[in-house]
Structure formats: structure tokens, C-alpha cells
Design a protein around this motif. Structure first.
Motif, PDB file in Angstrom:
ATOM      1  N   ARG A  86     -12.039  -8.043 -10.730  1.00 38.56           N
ATOM      2  CA  ARG A  86     -10.901  -7.115 -10.809  1.00 38.56           C
ATOM      3  C   ARG A  86     -11.368  -5.670 -10.802  1.00 38.56           C
ATOM      4  O   ARG A  86     -10.733  -4.808 -10.213  1.00 38.56           O
ATOM      5  N   GLU A  87     -12.479  -5.422 -11.485  1.00 39.91           N
ATOM      6  CA  GLU A  87     -12.940  -4.045 -11.596  1.00 39.91           C
ATOM      7  C   GLU A  87     -13.729  -3.609 -10.368  1.00 39.91           C
ATOM      8  O   GLU A  87     -13.530  -2.520  -9.837  1.00 39.91           O
ATOM      9  N   LEU A  97      -4.289 -13.160  -5.630  1.00 41.80           N
ATOM     10  CA  LEU A  97      -3.019 -13.195  -6.373  1.00 41.80           C
ATOM     11  C   LEU A  97      -1.796 -13.184  -5.461  1.00 41.80           C
ATOM     12  O   LEU A  97      -0.728 -13.644  -5.857  1.00 41.80           O
ATOM     13  N   PHE A  98      -1.954 -12.658  -4.250  1.00 43.01           N
ATOM     14  CA  PHE A  98      -0.822 -12.628  -3.317  1.00 43.01           C
ATOM     15  C   PHE A  98      -0.711 -13.931  -2.526  1.00 43.01           C
ATOM     16  O   PHE A  98       0.157 -14.062  -1.664  1.00 43.01           O
TER      17      PHE A  98
ATOM     18  N   PRO B 117      -3.919 -11.256 -14.540  1.00 41.91           N
ATOM     19  CA  PRO B 117      -2.973 -10.400 -13.811  1.00 41.91           C
ATOM     20  C   PRO B 117      -2.164 -11.224 -12.807  1.00 41.91           C
ATOM     21  O   PRO B 117      -2.408 -12.422 -12.644  1.00 41.91           O
ATOM     22  N   SER B 118      -1.196 -10.604 -12.154  1.00 41.79           N
ATOM     23  CA  SER B 118      -0.443 -11.285 -11.090  1.00 41.79           C
ATOM     24  C   SER B 118      -0.247 -10.309  -9.941  1.00 41.79           C
ATOM     25  O   SER B 118      -0.645  -9.144 -10.028  1.00 41.79           O
ATOM     26  N   ALA B 119       0.408 -10.785  -8.888  1.00 38.59           N
ATOM     27  CA  ALA B 119       0.683  -9.915  -7.740  1.00 38.59           C
ATOM     28  C   ALA B 119       1.666  -8.812  -8.096  1.00 38.59           C
ATOM     29  O   ALA B 119       1.809  -7.845  -7.357  1.00 38.59           O
ATOM     30  N   GLN B 122       0.512  -3.764 -11.444  1.00 45.63           N
ATOM     31  CA  GLN B 122       0.202  -2.529 -10.704  1.00 45.63           C
ATOM     32  C   GLN B 122      -1.297  -2.319 -10.549  1.00 45.63           C
ATOM     33  O   GLN B 122      -1.775  -2.040  -9.461  1.00 45.63           O
ATOM     34  N   VAL B 124      -4.756  -4.240 -11.208  1.00 43.97           N
ATOM     35  CA  VAL B 124      -5.382  -5.499 -11.633  1.00 43.97           C
ATOM     36  C   VAL B 124      -6.645  -5.264 -12.458  1.00 43.97           C
ATOM     37  O   VAL B 124      -7.097  -6.161 -13.173  1.00 43.97           O
ATOM     38  N   ALA B 125      -7.225  -4.064 -12.362  1.00 44.03           N
ATOM     39  CA  ALA B 125      -8.467  -3.785 -13.103  1.00 44.03           C
ATOM     40  C   ALA B 125      -8.201  -3.630 -14.597  1.00 44.03           C
ATOM     41  O   ALA B 125      -9.108  -3.780 -15.410  1.00 44.03           O
ATOM     42  N   LYS B 126      -6.959  -3.337 -14.969  1.00 41.52           N
ATOM     43  CA  LYS B 126      -6.626  -3.152 -16.395  1.00 41.52           C
ATOM     44  C   LYS B 126      -6.378  -4.509 -17.062  1.00 41.52           C
ATOM     45  O   LYS B 126      -5.853  -5.422 -16.425  1.00 41.52           O
ATOM     46  N   PHE B 128      -4.453  -7.350 -19.000  1.00 37.43           N
ATOM     47  CA  PHE B 128      -3.030  -7.676 -19.074  1.00 37.43           C
ATOM     48  C   PHE B 128      -2.755  -8.293 -20.443  1.00 37.43           C
ATOM     49  O   PHE B 128      -3.583  -9.015 -20.985  1.00 37.43           O
TER      50      PHE B 128
END
Lengths: 331, 165
Positions: A86-87, A97-98, B117-119, B122, B124-126, B128
Motif C-alpha cells: 500500500r505504501e 481492490l478494484f 482498505p477497499s476501492a 481515498q 490506500v496507504a493510510k 483503515f
């Protein structure tokens, strides 16, 4: 489903040896594509080899120089939730995720994801219409049939299908490597060379040989990795394959683009890189929309629309522009 | 495999799906067979705590796994909070998708708690958190469960009520 045998692979070497020896054998991991293909009679394996017990292939590990190694049996949901992914590479987390639904992402493996077969409705149709992927030599029903979802780049008269994976588009943009093991050892396949164009053998989606097993995908550190974005446009907001998608990654020099990586999904038999645009983007200001548009258009000179998909040529260019600007803002 | 806490041994053909084994052999018919192609979510169950589509799993690949179906959610005669919320918020009409919706929602809240996270996220690096489960997040995270009666607004209300409690 037709009757088939099922056994469980005790280790990687046996899995490879059995697959090499037995032309009726197919590997099964998450099964989210293969079970559907079997139900649609688009795959009729005599035996399945369950490789889910090969636990050494499930790891997701950050690489020391900043990249990531993703084991072939890591589940889509685990990779997308991984903090390092993610980072370091948000476009890869977003590409995962999409795709599909939460249930399918819990099941599907990364190796299986890039092995999934086209969603062309003629290929999946168990009424068996002409399809060169389903029955080589029978013709292509989509070429003059309903081809709204089909390719605008790299297609031939024998096949106009697109590759359905989302994350493969992000892997292609980042120049990932597919690590493959066979009976004669291991080889690394650059992502751009893993999937094939249809040419006149569209039944072959990729360059894997019998007896080869995907071990991992390695995504090297790139200056553009962190400022990356995956944008997907589809007929409904969620749980649908792409009409057009793009993975964009940018390195910035203040307000100007230093370097960029772009790959499109939903437009070809493989993830489609835009090298002409990528080369020409250096030095352009991220907010100079007119200049960006002109440079994006360079990669569409050789687009060839089918009967129902001319809209993709315009749509793809707009999607590239938006993804590029969103990625740039993350820099 | 252990189904709803009970050890089960059965002999199946390799081509038997987990869905057909649950319904046809264990007579746990709460899990529904909708599309049978991994497209509708009606057959959602938990395998080792994760929501999956039982129509796309082979039963013979579940050896040693822990399976939970809608019949296993109730504890000591008490409905699971998601089940109670579906009744409270009138979150179904015909009911065919409901088992899958509920099984999906239970796991969805656990995924959010684990920081996935999900799609709809806003950035994804943060990290959740469960508190970030907005109606938009719930819709995205529940998109693998179709409801042809279109009870979505009430389903989102029911899930949101539990997620925020």
C-alpha cells in the motif's frame, strides 16, 4: 461439471514433475477462474493438482532495495492489505481492490490472477460458437459479432479478446518480473513478455510451457512507484471487469514530470504499455492538460477500433490523462 | 472438515462444490445456490474465518478447514447482531440473497477491523479503521452480494448500525 481427478501437491518439485509428465493435468489454486471455465466447458482438465499446500509460495516480502516479492499463492486480499504494498506501490493495491469482489479476492491467488483467461462471451459460451481460443481453427465470433468489450490494439483476425486482469496492468507498468520454475530450473520473465499477442495462435495466452509453475512476482523499486494510481472505468461502479483501465506512475521535478510509466487494461490481449507517450512526457507540467493530451494521443495513432468499441479510443485517452494527474499529485 | 463447530466426514466426488456438499449432503440449505458462477454472492460462507463463494470451491479441497454457514451464526439461541439488524432494518424482501448478505457483512466488519482498505478508500496507504466504514465504503465492500429485490438502502443501514455499535 465433467468428472475429473483431484490430488494434492506435496512439494514444488513434485508439482512441476507431475505437470510436466501429464498433459491432462491442470494446477488449481484459488479456483475462481478455473472452476468457472470448467462449468462453462471452456477447460476440460482430466486431473487437477491442488497446489494450495505449497506454503513457501504464500509470502509477501518487501525487498531490501524497496521493491516487493509477492509469492504466487498469496491471496489478492492479503496482498492488497499488505502495508508495504500500500505504501510503496499504491497502484498495485488499487489494481487488486478494484477487481472482483471481496469474497473472490479472499480466494484468488496472484499467480492465478495473471493466468486468468479472457471474459470474451463467445469464449465462455458453452453453446460452443466459433472461437479460436476455445477450439483452435474454428474462427472468431467476436470479430464481426458483439465486440464492445474487445481490443483496440494488437488484435488479429483470429482473436480480438482482451486480458481481464486489473493487477496485471499495474505489474506491467512497473516492469515487474514473473519468476517461473520448471523441471530444468528457474527463469525470470519480464512482465511485458509474459502475456502474448494473439497472432494466429490465440489459444496461448502467455509464454508458460507445460511443467512450469509461477513461483513469485517481483516488483522492483522504481522512482515512480509511490506516486502511482490505478483508474478503472466500467459499466457499473463495482464488481465488474474494465472497459478501460490504466496504471500510471510518475516521478516529478517540482511541477513538471520527470518520468512516467503507463499501461492500459481492457484494450488488448495483454496489458498495453504506452512507450511513445512515456518518452514524451518528461519535462511537461502536470497541469498543462493540452500538452498532456497531445502527448497521450501519440500512442493512439495505431489504435484500430472494431464495430462496437470505437468509444474506447477516446475513453482510454481521457482515463490516461486523469490517472496521470492523480498519480502526479501523490508525488 | 468442521462445519459450524461440528466435525464432518464425507466422501465426495472431486467435482462436488462446497456449496453442493453443504446443501445436499449436510442438509444445510440456508446457504443458497444463485448463479453458481461466482457472480451473485448468495452462496457466501466463511472458510477459516474468511468470506468465500462456496459455489467456486471444491469440497474435496476443504479437508481440515473450519466452515461457518448462516446456521452457525446464532449462539445459544441468540441471533448474531447482523442477523438482528437485518430484521430491525427490514433489510430483505424475498430473502434469497439474505444468508449470503449476512455472512458477507459479518466478515466485512472483521476485515475493516483488521485495517483492510477497499476501492472506496481515498488513500490506500493510510491505515483503515472500523470507524471509517461510511455508507460508500459499505456499498463497495458488499458489492459481491447482489440483491435483485434491490434492498440495498436497508442492507447498508443494517450493516452500518452494527459497524458503528
Amino acid at each position: 461439471m465433467h468428472p475429473f481427478g483431484l490430488s494434492h501437491a506435496p512439494d514444488v518439485a513434485s508439482a512441476i514433475a507431475w505437470h510436466d509428465f501429464d498433459s491432462g493435468l491442470a494446477f488449481i489454486a484459488g479456483g475462481t477462474d478455473l472452476i468457472g471455465l470448467i462449468k462453462d466447458r471452456a477447460a476440460l482438465p482430466e486431473r487437477l493438482l491442488d497446489i494450495n499446500g505449497l506454503s513457501e509460495l504464500t509470502q509477501v516480502a518487501p525487498l531490501p532495495e524497496g521493491g516487493i516479492r509477492i509469492g504466487a499463492l498469496a491471496r489478492m486480499s492479503d496482498v492488497a492489505a499488505n502495508p508495504a504494498v500500500r505504501e510503496r506501490l499504491p497502484a498495485i493495491a488499487e489494481g487488486l481492490l478494484f477487481a472482483a469482489s471481496a469474497q473472490l479476492r479472499n480466494m484468488a491467488s496472484i499467480g492465478g490472477n495473471i493466468m486468468q483467461r479472457t471474459r470474451c462471451a463467445y469464449f465462455r459460451d458453452d453453446d460452443d460458437p466459433p472461437c479460436n481460443k476455445r477450439r483452435p481453427g474454428s474462427g472468431c465470433s467476436a470479430l464481426r459479432g458483439i465486440n464492445r468489450n474487445h481490443a483496440i490494439f494488437g488484435w488479429t483476425e483470429s482473436c480480438v479478446a482482451t486480458h481481464p486482469s486489473d493487477v496485471a496492468v499495474a505489474f506491467a507498468a512497473m516492469d515487474a518480473t514473473v519468476l517461473v520454475r520448471g523441471s530444468s530450473g528457474e527463469r525470470s520473465i519480464p512482465f511485458a513478455e509474459f502475456h502474448r499477442l494473439p497472432s494466429n495462435t490465440p489459444e496461448r495466452d502467455n509464454v508458460l510451457e507445460r511443467g512450469e509453475l509461477i513461483i513469485a512476482i517481483e516488483v522492483p523499486a522504481r522512482p515512480e512507484g509511490r506516486a502511482s494510481h490505478y483508474l478503472k472505468v466500467r459499466d457499473r461502479q463495482s464488481y465488474e471487469f474494465a472497459l478501460v483501465s490504466v496504471a500510471a506512475a510518475v516521478a516529478m521535478d517540482g511541477a513538471r514530470i520527470r518520468s512516467a510509466r503507463l499501461a492500459l487494461g481492457g484494450v488488448a490481449h495483454k496489458p498495453w504499455r504506452l512507450p511513445a507517450t512515456e518518452r514524451a512526457l518528461a519535462g511537461i507540467a502536470l497541469n498543462d492538460t493540452n500538452k498532456l493530451r497531445a502527448v497521450i494521443a501519440l500512442s493512439f495513432a495505431d489504435a484500430r477500433a472494431l464495430t462496437h468499441n470505437a468509444f474506447k479510443v477516446e475513453l482510454a485517452q481521457r482515463v490516461v490523462l486523469r490517472a496521470l494527474q492523480t498519480a502526479g499529485e501523490r508525488a | 472438515m468442521a462445519v459450524n463447530g461440528r466435525d464432518c466426514t464425507m466422501m465426495v466426488e472431486p467435482r462436488t462444490t462446497l456449496l453442493d456438499a453443504l446443501r445436499g449432503m449436510l442438509l444445510l440449505t440456508g446457504t443458497k445456490k444463485g448463479c453458481n458462477r461466482g457472480e451473485c454472492g448468495a452462496c457466501t460462507v466463511h472458510v477459516d474465518g474468511r468470506r468465500v463463494l462456496s459455489c467456486m470451491c471444491l469440497a474435496a479441497m476443504q479437508e481440515g478447514k473450519r466452515i461457518t454457514t448462516i446456521e452457525g451464526l446464532e449462539q445459544d439461541g441468540k441471533l448474531h447482531p447482523i442477523q438482528a439488524a437485518f430484521i430491525e432494518h427490514d433489510a430483505f424482501q424475498c430473502g434469497f440473497c439474505t444468508s449470503g448478505q449476512i455472512m458477507s457483512a459479518v466478515a466485512m466488519i472483521e476485515e475493516a477491523e483488521a485495517g483492510w482498505p477497499s476501492a472506496a478508500t481515498q488513500d490506500v496507504a493510510k491505515p483503515f479503521t472500523r470507524g471509517d466504514l461510511s455508507p460508500q465504503e459499505i456499498r463497495e465492500r458488499m458489492s459481491g452480494n447482489l440483491c435483485r429485490c434491490a434492498c440495498y438502502p436497508h442492507i447498508v443501514d443494517a450493516v452500518e448500525a452494527v459497524a458503528r455499535s
